[in-house]
Motif scaffolding. Sequence first.
Motif, PDB file in Angstrom:
ATOM      1  N   THR A  25       0.863 -26.823   9.260  1.00  0.00           N
ATOM      2  CA  THR A  25       1.977 -25.955   9.620  1.00  0.00           C
ATOM      3  C   THR A  25       3.315 -26.618   9.322  1.00  0.00           C
ATOM      4  OG1 THR A  25       0.612 -25.040  11.376  1.00  0.00           O
ATOM      5  CG2 THR A  25       2.956 -24.573  11.468  1.00  0.00           C
ATOM      6  N   ARG A  26       3.436 -27.893   9.623  1.00  0.00           N
ATOM      7  CA  ARG A  26       4.701 -28.603   9.407  1.00  0.00           C
ATOM      8  C   ARG A  26       5.066 -28.618   7.927  1.00  0.00           C
ATOM      9  NH1 ARG A  26       6.035 -34.655   9.491  1.00  0.00           N
ATOM     10  NH2 ARG A  26       8.266 -34.635   9.849  1.00  0.00           N
ATOM     11  N   LYS A  27       4.089 -28.933   7.076  1.00  0.00           N
ATOM     12  CA  LYS A  27       4.368 -28.999   5.641  1.00  0.00           C
ATOM     13  C   LYS A  27       4.713 -27.607   5.099  1.00  0.00           C
ATOM     14  CE  LYS A  27       2.662 -30.935   1.339  1.00  0.00           C
ATOM     15  NZ  LYS A  27       1.637 -31.731   0.693  1.00  0.00           N
ATOM     16  N   ILE A  28       4.021 -26.598   5.568  1.00  0.00           N
ATOM     17  CA  ILE A  28       4.305 -25.234   5.113  1.00  0.00           C
ATOM     18  C   ILE A  28       5.716 -24.826   5.513  1.00  0.00           C
ATOM     19  CG2 ILE A  28       3.687 -22.807   5.438  1.00  0.00           C
ATOM     20  CD1 ILE A  28       0.754 -23.773   5.591  1.00  0.00           C
ATOM     21  N   MET A  29       6.120 -25.165   6.734  1.00  0.00           N
ATOM     22  CA  MET A  29       7.475 -24.836   7.192  1.00  0.00           C
ATOM     23  C   MET A  29       8.524 -25.592   6.363  1.00  0.00           C
ATOM     24  SD  MET A  29       7.106 -22.505   9.360  1.00  0.00           S
ATOM     25  CE  MET A  29       8.758 -22.394  10.018  1.00  0.00           C
ATOM     26  N   LEU A  30       8.244 -26.840   6.038  1.00  0.00           N
ATOM     27  CA  LEU A  30       9.168 -27.606   5.205  1.00  0.00           C
ATOM     28  C   LEU A  30       9.294 -26.994   3.810  1.00  0.00           C
ATOM     29  CD1 LEU A  30       8.312 -31.308   6.129  1.00  0.00           C
ATOM     30  CD2 LEU A  30      10.416 -30.066   6.653  1.00  0.00           C
ATOM     31  N   VAL A  31       8.174 -26.574   3.242  1.00  0.00           N
ATOM     32  CA  VAL A  31       8.195 -25.960   1.913  1.00  0.00           C
ATOM     33  C   VAL A  31       8.992 -24.657   1.949  1.00  0.00           C
ATOM     34  CG1 VAL A  31       6.761 -24.831   0.166  1.00  0.00           C
ATOM     35  CG2 VAL A  31       6.074 -27.036   1.087  1.00  0.00           C
ATOM     36  N   LEU A  32       8.768 -23.841   2.952  1.00  0.00           N
ATOM     37  CA  LEU A  32       9.504 -22.577   3.059  1.00  0.00           C
ATOM     38  C   LEU A  32      10.997 -22.823   3.253  1.00  0.00           C
ATOM     39  CD1 LEU A  32       7.043 -20.458   5.219  1.00  0.00           C
ATOM     40  CD2 LEU A  32       7.490 -20.273   2.775  1.00  0.00           C
ATOM     41  N   PHE A  33      11.351 -23.795   4.102  1.00  0.00           N
ATOM     42  CA  PHE A  33      12.756 -24.147   4.301  1.00  0.00           C
ATOM     43  C   PHE A  33      13.372 -24.640   2.993  1.00  0.00           C
ATOM     44  CE2 PHE A  33      15.957 -27.393   5.331  1.00  0.00           C
ATOM     45  CZ  PHE A  33      16.875 -26.600   5.996  1.00  0.00           C
ATOM     46  N   HIS A  34      12.630 -25.490   2.268  1.00  0.00           N
ATOM     47  CA  HIS A  34      13.090 -26.028   0.992  1.00  0.00           C
ATOM     48  C   HIS A  34      13.371 -24.887   0.006  1.00  0.00           C
ATOM     49  CE1 HIS A  34      13.365 -29.134  -2.147  1.00  0.00           C
ATOM     50  NE2 HIS A  34      12.674 -28.309  -2.918  1.00  0.00           N
ATOM     51  N   LYS A  35      12.452 -23.923  -0.061  1.00  0.00           N
ATOM     52  CA  LYS A  35      12.635 -22.798  -0.987  1.00  0.00           C
ATOM     53  C   LYS A  35      13.828 -21.940  -0.601  1.00  0.00           C
ATOM     54  CE  LYS A  35       7.868 -22.327  -2.544  1.00  0.00           C
ATOM     55  NZ  LYS A  35       6.709 -21.421  -2.640  1.00  0.00           N
ATOM     56  N   GLU A  36      14.003 -21.681   0.697  1.00  0.00           N
ATOM     57  CA  GLU A  36      15.136 -20.863   1.136  1.00  0.00           C
ATOM     58  C   GLU A  36      16.463 -21.535   0.813  1.00  0.00           C
ATOM     59  OE1 GLU A  36      14.697 -19.974   5.255  1.00  0.00           O
ATOM     60  OE2 GLU A  36      12.843 -18.854   4.953  1.00  0.00           O
ATOM     61  N   VAL A  37      16.566 -22.814   1.108  1.00  0.00           N
ATOM     62  CA  VAL A  37      17.817 -23.532   0.826  1.00  0.00           C
ATOM     63  C   VAL A  37      18.037 -23.623  -0.686  1.00  0.00           C
ATOM     64  CG1 VAL A  37      19.034 -25.730   1.092  1.00  0.00           C
ATOM     65  CG2 VAL A  37      17.740 -24.797   2.999  1.00  0.00           C
ATOM     66  N   ALA A  38      16.971 -23.839  -1.440  1.00  0.00           N
ATOM     67  CA  ALA A  38      17.101 -23.941  -2.899  1.00  0.00           C
ATOM     68  C   ALA A  38      17.594 -22.628  -3.505  1.00  0.00           C
ATOM     69  CB  ALA A  38      15.770 -24.348  -3.524  1.00  0.00           C
ATOM     70  N   LEU A  39      17.093 -21.496  -3.014  1.00  0.00           N
ATOM     71  CA  LEU A  39      17.583 -20.210  -3.524  1.00  0.00           C
ATOM     72  C   LEU A  39      19.040 -19.997  -3.130  1.00  0.00           C
ATOM     73  CD1 LEU A  39      14.514 -17.857  -3.069  1.00  0.00           C
ATOM     74  CD2 LEU A  39      15.520 -18.699  -5.189  1.00  0.00           C
ATOM     75  N   SER A  40      19.426 -20.464  -1.961  1.00  0.00           N
ATOM     76  CA  SER A  40      20.830 -20.370  -1.554  1.00  0.00           C
ATOM     77  C   SER A  40      21.708 -21.228  -2.467  1.00  0.00           C
ATOM     78  CB  SER A  40      21.003 -20.819  -0.107  1.00  0.00           C
ATOM     79  OG  SER A  40      20.244 -20.012   0.752  1.00  0.00           O
ATOM     80  N   VAL A  41      21.235 -22.421  -2.782  1.00  0.00           N
ATOM     81  CA  VAL A  41      21.973 -23.297  -3.697  1.00  0.00           C
ATOM     82  C   VAL A  41      22.074 -22.651  -5.072  1.00  0.00           C
ATOM     83  CG1 VAL A  41      21.881 -25.514  -4.920  1.00  0.00           C
ATOM     84  CG2 VAL A  41      21.512 -25.433  -2.465  1.00  0.00           C
ATOM     85  N   LEU A  42      21.008 -22.014  -5.532  1.00  0.00           N
ATOM     86  CA  LEU A  42      21.040 -21.334  -6.823  1.00  0.00           C
ATOM     87  C   LEU A  42      22.089 -20.219  -6.815  1.00  0.00           C
ATOM     88  CD1 LEU A  42      19.824 -21.161  -9.652  1.00  0.00           C
ATOM     89  CD2 LEU A  42      18.087 -19.622  -8.721  1.00  0.00           C
ATOM     90  N   ALA A  43      22.179 -19.476  -5.722  1.00  0.00           N
ATOM     91  CA  ALA A  43      23.203 -18.428  -5.608  1.00  0.00           C
ATOM     92  C   ALA A  43      24.607 -19.037  -5.606  1.00  0.00           C
ATOM     93  CB  ALA A  43      22.968 -17.609  -4.347  1.00  0.00           C
ATOM     94  N   LEU A  44      24.769 -20.153  -4.892  1.00  0.00           N
ATOM     95  CA  LEU A  44      26.069 -20.838  -4.887  1.00  0.00           C
ATOM     96  C   LEU A  44      26.420 -21.358  -6.279  1.00  0.00           C
ATOM     97  CD1 LEU A  44      25.891 -22.858  -1.552  1.00  0.00           C
ATOM     98  CD2 LEU A  44      27.451 -20.975  -2.078  1.00  0.00           C
TER      99      LEU A  44
END
Length: 146
Positions: A25-44
């Motif tokens: 669960t911890r790794k999955i949550m980290l991966v999802l957080f990583h993807k969300e922040v990465a897409l935000s960075v891509l938008a920025l």
Amino acid sequence: MAFLIIGLAALGLYMVALPDVGFNTRKIMLVLFHKEVALSVLALLAARLAWRLTHVLPQLAAHLPDWKKIAARFVHLCFYALMFAMPVTAWLMSSAGTRALGPLFQPLADIIVRVRTALPFTDRFQEAFRRHTINITNCNSLGAHT
């Protein structure tokens, strides 16, 4: 934005070092957080590029030698290329998984899966982008201190 990109790189390296023990669960949550922040960075980044294309560049100092001016512009363009290359290649690799995609991206994902199967070194692209980013950063620092 630099802190976000550096934080994403650090989180990515941390996640790769975690053991792959199946459902974690911890790794999955980290991966999802990583993807969300990465897409935000891509938008920025897209917003930053739009701003950059619609505004005039400031002039470099007149006393700088021509080679430093050329190097500064080159490094600047390389930073933009690498800042877009990292999230786009990550998105492509993530999309090439076995889960179903929309009809627009499914053919692209199929091609990526075939390329990854035929050319096993393609999984190292992101590592190469990371190394090149570090090298360009070092060159930028070196040029700033000479």
